[in-house]
Design a protein around this motif. Sequence first.
Motif, PDB file in Angstrom:
ATOM      1  N   ASN A   1       0.798  -1.059   0.153  1.00 43.04           N
ATOM      2  CA  ASN A   1       0.015   0.088  -0.107  1.00 43.04           C
ATOM      3  C   ASN A   1       0.869   1.188   0.079  1.00 43.04           C
ATOM      4  OD1 ASN A   1      -2.491  -1.309   0.071  1.00 43.04           O
ATOM      5  ND2 ASN A   1      -2.370  -1.947   2.132  1.00 43.04           N
ATOM      6  N   ALA A   2       2.108   1.172  -0.294  1.00 41.89           N
ATOM      7  CA  ALA A   2       2.993   2.408  -0.300  1.00 41.89           C
ATOM      8  C   ALA A   2       2.437   3.333  -1.403  1.00 41.89           C
ATOM      9  CB  ALA A   2       4.453   1.968  -0.686  1.00 41.89           C
ATOM     10  N   ALA A   3       2.861   4.627  -1.223  1.00 41.33           N
ATOM     11  CA  ALA A   3       2.589   5.721  -2.129  1.00 41.33           C
ATOM     12  C   ALA A   3       3.603   5.542  -3.371  1.00 41.33           C
ATOM     13  CB  ALA A   3       2.489   6.938  -1.558  1.00 41.33           C
ATOM     14  N   ASP A   4       3.311   4.611  -4.411  1.00 41.11           N
ATOM     15  CA  ASP A   4       4.122   4.477  -5.380  1.00 41.11           C
ATOM     16  C   ASP A   4       3.421   4.434  -6.641  1.00 41.11           C
ATOM     17  OD1 ASP A   4       7.048   2.819  -6.352  1.00 41.11           O
ATOM     18  OD2 ASP A   4       5.255   1.907  -7.257  1.00 41.11           O
ATOM     19  N   GLU A   5       3.664   4.888  -7.804  1.00 45.20           N
ATOM     20  CA  GLU A   5       2.956   5.232  -9.098  1.00 45.20           C
ATOM     21  C   GLU A   5       2.503   3.792  -9.443  1.00 45.20           C
ATOM     22  OE1 GLU A   5       3.087   8.171 -12.526  1.00 45.20           O
ATOM     23  OE2 GLU A   5       4.827   6.819 -12.688  1.00 45.20           O
ATOM     24  N   GLN A   6       3.609   2.691  -9.699  1.00 48.31           N
ATOM     25  CA  GLN A   6       3.623   1.592 -10.389  1.00 48.31           C
ATOM     26  C   GLN A   6       2.516   0.623  -9.408  1.00 48.31           C
ATOM     27  OE1 GLN A   6       4.863   0.128 -13.204  1.00 48.31           O
ATOM     28  NE2 GLN A   6       5.163   2.165 -13.737  1.00 48.31           N
ATOM     29  N   LEU A   7       2.675   0.904  -8.014  1.00 48.69           N
ATOM     30  CA  LEU A   7       1.565   0.057  -7.448  1.00 48.69           C
ATOM     31  C   LEU A   7       0.275   0.634  -7.472  1.00 48.69           C
ATOM     32  CD1 LEU A   7       3.514  -0.325  -4.059  1.00 48.69           C
ATOM     33  CD2 LEU A   7       2.881  -2.269  -5.443  1.00 48.69           C
ATOM     34  N   GLY A   8       0.190   1.956  -7.559  1.00 48.10           N
ATOM     35  CA  GLY A   8      -1.126   2.631  -8.085  1.00 48.10           C
ATOM     36  C   GLY A   8      -1.917   2.088  -9.412  1.00 48.10           C
ATOM     37  N   TYR A   9      -0.861   2.045 -10.356  1.00 45.72           N
ATOM     38  CA  TYR A   9      -1.492   1.613 -11.631  1.00 45.72           C
ATOM     39  C   TYR A   9      -2.082   0.274 -11.538  1.00 45.72           C
ATOM     40  CZ  TYR A   9       0.800   5.410 -13.950  1.00 45.72           C
ATOM     41  OH  TYR A   9       1.330   6.589 -14.524  1.00 45.72           O
TER      42      TYR A   9
END
Length: 349
Positions: A235-243
């Motif tokens: 759940n880190a604030a990471d663009e790739q995880l967000g995608y």
Amino acid sequence: MQPGILQAPFGTLPDGRSVSVFTLVNKAGMSVRILDFGGIITEIHVPDRDGNFADVALGFDTLEPYCTDSPYFGALIGRYGNRIARGRFTLDGQAYELPVNNGKNHLHGGTQGFDRVLWDARIDGAELVLGYRSADGEQGYPGTLDATVRYSLGEDNEIVVRFSAVTDRATPVNLTQHSYFNLAGGGDILGHELMLDADAFVAIDADLIPTGNLANVAGTPFDFRSPRPIGQAINAADEQLGYGGGYDHCFVLNKPQEKAMTRAARVREPVSGRVLELFTQEPGVQFYSGNFLDGSLQGKGHTYAYRSGFCLEPQHFPDSPNQPGFPNTILRPGDTYETESRFRFSVEP
């Protein structure tokens, strides 16, 4: 249950064809159940550190949801695993269009991929052999493709999956196995400890299509080179995880040479002590953390809630037909597509 392979009826397709389930059992008592429909692994029963068996594969009790609602639970994937951007590619100067079934993109072979066809099945000694002829133009792909998958269960609690295919016209081929695992037998998978032997992963855009960049995992939530819980940074604030809504990325495996059989991943569930290791000849493995499971599906006494299963899909990289810098996925007449992956189960004290 006696070691060997047993066949039994599993249901009937809407067109009246019968579907069988094949149960593979080894001397240690491990068992795997596989359908000739979609080559689907429906159950995997393995012991924990105390010798108690549990089913560690997500799936259904009956045939119908595999035909309608399944998010590729346990299935064979083809003609092309993962996404092809906008369902388009050009091969030898000719443009091809494929069904779009995942937003703007083509996913896992299309609306009627290899996961939703009835394979020809036979037992060959200790192997279950599945064959399928994909006709020229099926789901938009060029060439008639003859695909064979051999499943076996070793005495070392290892599921071996051997793929081969030949074609009469050049065509993209990227076959994989899409089981969802939960080594605890239930609950979420966030406490599972994962190791991936990968220094890089395939970066994606907001449509989950590769940008062409192979991103270094160092200092990111994607660094699983040493074991750590799947949920540690999910759940880190990471663009790739967000995608991806979590992990839904192809990891670039560290391989000494092309086609070498290497250990790609190791997963340990600390409460049960169950361990899964993946060995593969493929250059990548798609790690998916069950981000789209939402509790709407039920099977085998379970409700498949958010992140209640994970996938390790050995494969070539997504969208390779449109990415000239990626490893080749084009099979040509006279060549044979061959690849092998092994899913090995064990326990730690």
